[in-house]
Structure formats: structure tokens, C-alpha cells
Motif scaffolding. Sequence first.
Motif, short mmCIF file in Angstrom:
data_model
loop_
_atom_site.label_atom_id
_atom_site.label_comp_id
_atom_site.label_asym_id
_atom_site.label_seq_id
_atom_site.Cartn_x
_atom_site.Cartn_y
_atom_site.Cartn_z
N SER A 159 35.96 44.73 43.77
CA SER A 159 34.72 43.96 43.79
C SER A 159 34.36 43.64 45.22
O SER A 159 35.16 43.81 46.13
CB SER A 159 34.85 42.67 42.98
N ILE A 187 32.40 42.73 38.60
CA ILE A 187 32.64 43.76 37.60
C ILE A 187 32.70 43.05 36.25
O ILE A 187 33.41 42.06 36.09
CB ILE A 187 33.95 44.51 37.89
N TYR A 242 35.39 40.15 36.43
CA TYR A 242 36.43 40.24 37.47
C TYR A 242 35.78 39.72 38.73
O TYR A 242 34.94 40.38 39.33
CB TYR A 242 36.90 41.68 37.62
N ALA A 295 25.98 42.01 38.54
CA ALA A 295 27.04 42.98 38.24
C ALA A 295 26.81 44.30 38.97
O ALA A 295 25.68 44.78 39.06
CB ALA A 295 27.10 43.24 36.73
N GLU A 296 27.89 44.84 39.49
CA GLU A 296 27.82 46.15 40.13
C GLU A 296 28.41 47.25 39.26
O GLU A 296 28.05 48.40 39.38
CB GLU A 296 28.51 46.12 41.50
N LYS A 297 29.33 46.86 38.35
CA LYS A 297 29.94 47.81 37.43
C LYS A 297 30.07 47.17 36.06
O LYS A 297 30.31 45.97 35.94
CB LYS A 297 31.36 48.20 37.89
N ILE A 344 32.32 47.77 32.67
CA ILE A 344 33.47 48.45 32.09
C ILE A 344 33.38 48.24 30.58
O ILE A 344 33.45 47.11 30.10
CB ILE A 344 34.80 47.89 32.64
N LEU A 356 38.99 44.97 30.69
CA LEU A 356 38.83 44.85 32.13
C LEU A 356 40.17 44.94 32.85
O LEU A 356 40.29 45.58 33.89
CB LEU A 356 38.13 43.53 32.44
N TYR A 401 41.20 48.52 33.19
CA TYR A 401 40.47 49.17 34.28
C TYR A 401 41.08 48.81 35.64
O TYR A 401 41.34 49.69 36.46
CB TYR A 401 38.99 48.79 34.25
#
Length: 138
Positions: free
Chosen positions: A3, A9, A24, A56-58, A60, A131, A134
Amino acid sequence: MVSNANGVIIGCDVGLKRIGLAGYISGIILPFEPILRKNRNQASQEVTSFLHSKNAEKLIVGIPDKNTCSDTYARITHFIGLLAFGGEIIYVNEDFSSAEAFEHLLHMGRKSRKQAQKDGKLDSLAACEILQRYVESL
């Protein structure tokens, strides 16, 4: 990189009645309030708003094996396709994530565990498990 200062995330456990969410953030996995699903349009709009509010950038997403649960696999990928999310989407095997999350509730009384299932807290704990898988894979 797991992150950065600008984004987080988000883990997601997509169910027919509830969508569990976890984040996360600064090296810590935390459950968020689940989204109670009335219909897929309402749920996809709420998830999209949630992702934007958390920057959020990702995302999961827990998903079963395509060969053994093709209906669920298709339902989850269709739902994720409804999201207006420009970040990266990563699918992670969700097998037994709900069972593992339930183990975290064994210290609670039977009524409290039942309530956690009903109100979606269990789903957000399952999102934490997804999470975690991941993060451990990195």
C-alpha cells in the motif's frame, strides 16, 4: 508494494445477501461494515462509493475455483464488472475463508455468533481472510 500513503487495498467477499469488506491500511488488516445486498445494482453502487471513499487502489476479491463452482464464479465476476472502479482488481481463491473467519468467533456465545452471521460481520471477517491470503502471497 502492498500500500502507499495515497490509497488502501480493499478485500471483498461477495455473497448473495451480504458483501464483506476489509482494508489493508498501514500494514494492518481491518474489517469494515458489510454491505447488505438488496439487489445487485444497489450493492454495486454502494461498493463503488465505498471504494472511492477509502481511496482504494486495489480490490482483492475472493472467488472460488472456476471448475468446481462455475455458477458462483460467474456471479462474482459479473458483479465485480458492475463496479465503477478504475483501480486494479485481483482475484484470490476464497476456499474455506468463511469457515476460517467463523473460527475467529468461537469465543463468542451461540447467539452472538448467529448475529454475526446475520448482520454480515462474518462476511467482513471472511474478507479479512481473503486479504490476508493476498498479502501473504506477495
